[in-house]
Design a protein around this motif. Sequence first.
Motif, PDB file in Angstrom:
ATOM      1  N   ALA A  49       0.875  -1.210   0.102  1.00 48.76           N
ATOM      2  CA  ALA A  49       0.018  -0.235   0.336  1.00 48.76           C
ATOM      3  C   ALA A  49       0.555   1.161  -0.085  1.00 48.76           C
ATOM      4  CB  ALA A  49      -0.669  -0.208   1.291  1.00 48.76           C
TER       5      ALA A  49
ATOM      6  N   CYS B  81      -6.836   6.880   4.395  1.00 53.94           N
ATOM      7  CA  CYS B  81      -7.013   6.778   2.592  1.00 53.94           C
ATOM      8  C   CYS B  81      -7.104   6.604   1.724  1.00 53.94           C
ATOM      9  CB  CYS B  81      -6.010   8.748   2.556  1.00 53.94           C
ATOM     10  SG  CYS B  81      -6.290   9.706   1.383  1.00 53.94           S
ATOM     11  N   VAL B  82      -6.135   5.806   1.361  1.00 52.52           N
ATOM     12  CA  VAL B  82      -6.268   4.538   0.558  1.00 52.52           C
ATOM     13  C   VAL B  82      -7.660   3.666   0.387  1.00 52.52           C
ATOM     14  CG1 VAL B  82      -4.996   2.676   0.143  1.00 52.52           C
ATOM     15  CG2 VAL B  82      -3.837   4.601   0.769  1.00 52.52           C
ATOM     16  N   TYR B  83      -8.030   3.617   1.701  1.00 53.83           N
ATOM     17  CA  TYR B  83      -9.878   2.717   1.635  1.00 53.83           C
ATOM     18  C   TYR B  83     -10.330   3.486   1.125  1.00 53.83           C
ATOM     19  CZ  TYR B  83     -13.049  -0.677   3.617  1.00 53.83           C
ATOM     20  OH  TYR B  83     -14.525  -1.148   3.676  1.00 53.83           O
TER      21      TYR B  83
ATOM     22  N   ARG C 207     -10.507   3.457  -2.155  1.00 53.22           N
ATOM     23  CA  ARG C 207     -10.268   2.176  -3.306  1.00 53.22           C
ATOM     24  C   ARG C 207     -11.353   2.083  -4.640  1.00 53.22           C
ATOM     25  NH1 ARG C 207     -13.977   1.926   1.210  1.00 53.22           N
ATOM     26  NH2 ARG C 207     -15.729   0.677   0.965  1.00 53.22           N
TER      27      ARG C 207
ATOM     28  N   LEU D  46      -3.659  11.380  -2.358  1.00 50.26           N
ATOM     29  CA  LEU D  46      -3.554  10.622  -1.122  1.00 50.26           C
ATOM     30  C   LEU D  46      -1.950  10.511  -0.458  1.00 50.26           C
ATOM     31  CD1 LEU D  46      -2.710   7.233  -3.524  1.00 50.26           C
ATOM     32  CD2 LEU D  46      -4.662   7.921  -1.918  1.00 50.26           C
TER      33      LEU D  46
ATOM     34  N   VAL E 189       1.277   4.453  -2.433  1.00 54.91           N
ATOM     35  CA  VAL E 189       1.012   5.556  -2.534  1.00 54.91           C
ATOM     36  C   VAL E 189       2.011   6.693  -3.173  1.00 54.91           C
ATOM     37  CG1 VAL E 189       0.478   7.114  -0.928  1.00 54.91           C
ATOM     38  CG2 VAL E 189      -0.917   5.263  -0.381  1.00 54.91           C
TER      39      VAL E 189
ATOM     40  N   LEU F 219      -9.155   4.418  -6.873  1.00 54.98           N
ATOM     41  CA  LEU F 219      -7.878   3.571  -7.113  1.00 54.98           C
ATOM     42  C   LEU F 219      -7.968   2.359  -8.413  1.00 54.98           C
ATOM     43  CD1 LEU F 219      -5.756   3.776  -3.817  1.00 54.98           C
ATOM     44  CD2 LEU F 219      -4.747   4.468  -5.426  1.00 54.98           C
TER      45      LEU F 219
END
Length: 454
Positions: A250, A298-300, A303, A281, A254, A306
């Motif tokens: 992950a 923030c990544v989740y 998602r 991100l 990013v 992304l």
Amino acid sequence: MVPSKLARHFSTKHPSHNSKDIEYFQRLKSQNEKQSQRMLSSLRVSDKAQETSCLVAELIAKAKKAHTIAENLILPACKEIAVMIGPDATKEIDKILLSNNTIKRRIDDMSVDIETVLTEKIQRSAKFALQVDDSTDISGHCQLIANVRYVDGESIEENFFFCKELHTHATGEEMYKTTADYLTEQGLNWGMCHSICTDGAASMTGRVKGFVNKVRQVNPDVQITHCMLHREALVAKAMPPDLTAVLEQAVKIVNYIKSRPLKSRLFSTLCNEMGAEHHGLLLHTEVRWLSRGKVLSCVYELRDKLVAFANEHDLPYKEHMDDESWWVKLVYLADIFSHLNDLNIRMQGKNDNILTATDKLNGFRSKLRLWQNKVAKKNIEMFPLTSSDTAHKTAIFLQVVASAGGELAFSSLAYVKNKTRTRLSVEQDLRVALSTISPRIKRLCSQKQAQVSH
């Protein structure tokens, strides 16, 4: 003979003297008195302007802002506000010196004053403890930072001690020499050092050339402790391999996007078009390991964006974008690191010590065991991101929480980012910003000749 004495002389000794001469000397006396009053008034304005300039410099240092903000923002803003009061107020504000160089001089003077007061307190205490660590700043130079604890009256005080740039690498010998030289400059010695707290790095605790070993050669009675707030970074290294892999993957995804301006702009545009709350991100680096919770969250939350971005652009580990189990592990990490960050914040503060930190740490360990029992019953409400998605498999969380219930210890060490400072002024800015000792501004102003801006 001064005009006042001349007027009195003519009125007493020469009463028949021309009255016009007497009136002339009386007017001369009145003009002289008015001139003296103007000079005193101007002097008072200069003193006030100088003191105000020092107060503004202190605010800038405590806010950790660039020195130029006074001349570029604060002064123009004050002038705009003064328009409501009247033109005279604007003229008075113009007399305050707020240039970049002036602010730097004010901060340097206040730093020296704070340093003097701190040294006097330590000398009276005759005993002190050090917290020492090194860090590399944004310009690539290694900085040695130290906090000091000492007894002041009936209380134990903690203060920023120094920040020195190391001339070579962060070796134990260099750190010892830098610290020893500073102690000598301040009239202190290693015999007064009761204990030293470090992060346990080899350069600090090495048996031959470590910083601690060098100190023990001078003061064999010094006590050495490992910072209990500095161990939280070790938790990530002890995670199960599958979780460690997800975290590393992950982070690489990013950083791949954030380190490429074009891809970063394209991704932000995509997030904006898809109505995302976040439009980008968060960059992650090892020294900022405490930010993992926010980075992964923030990544989740992005998602879906992304996945859409990976369909049109090359991304590392893009094959995991459609893997539900990969997202399950990532969202767990986001939740658990957020809890760790909250714990870390609660363990910091002026009145916190090893006893209160231990209580909070033990409380968190008990909370982990409670969470294990709840997860076994398919209750995952303690994980807000996870519980918001019913598709996640609770069995994964039972395994992960169980593996996290071993020996735990957490840490943090706050660093101030040196943004637009020159390296020579970093220590002065840090001392004014972080010290609990207030500079004696009136005393400093009394030692300098007051001037106003033209």
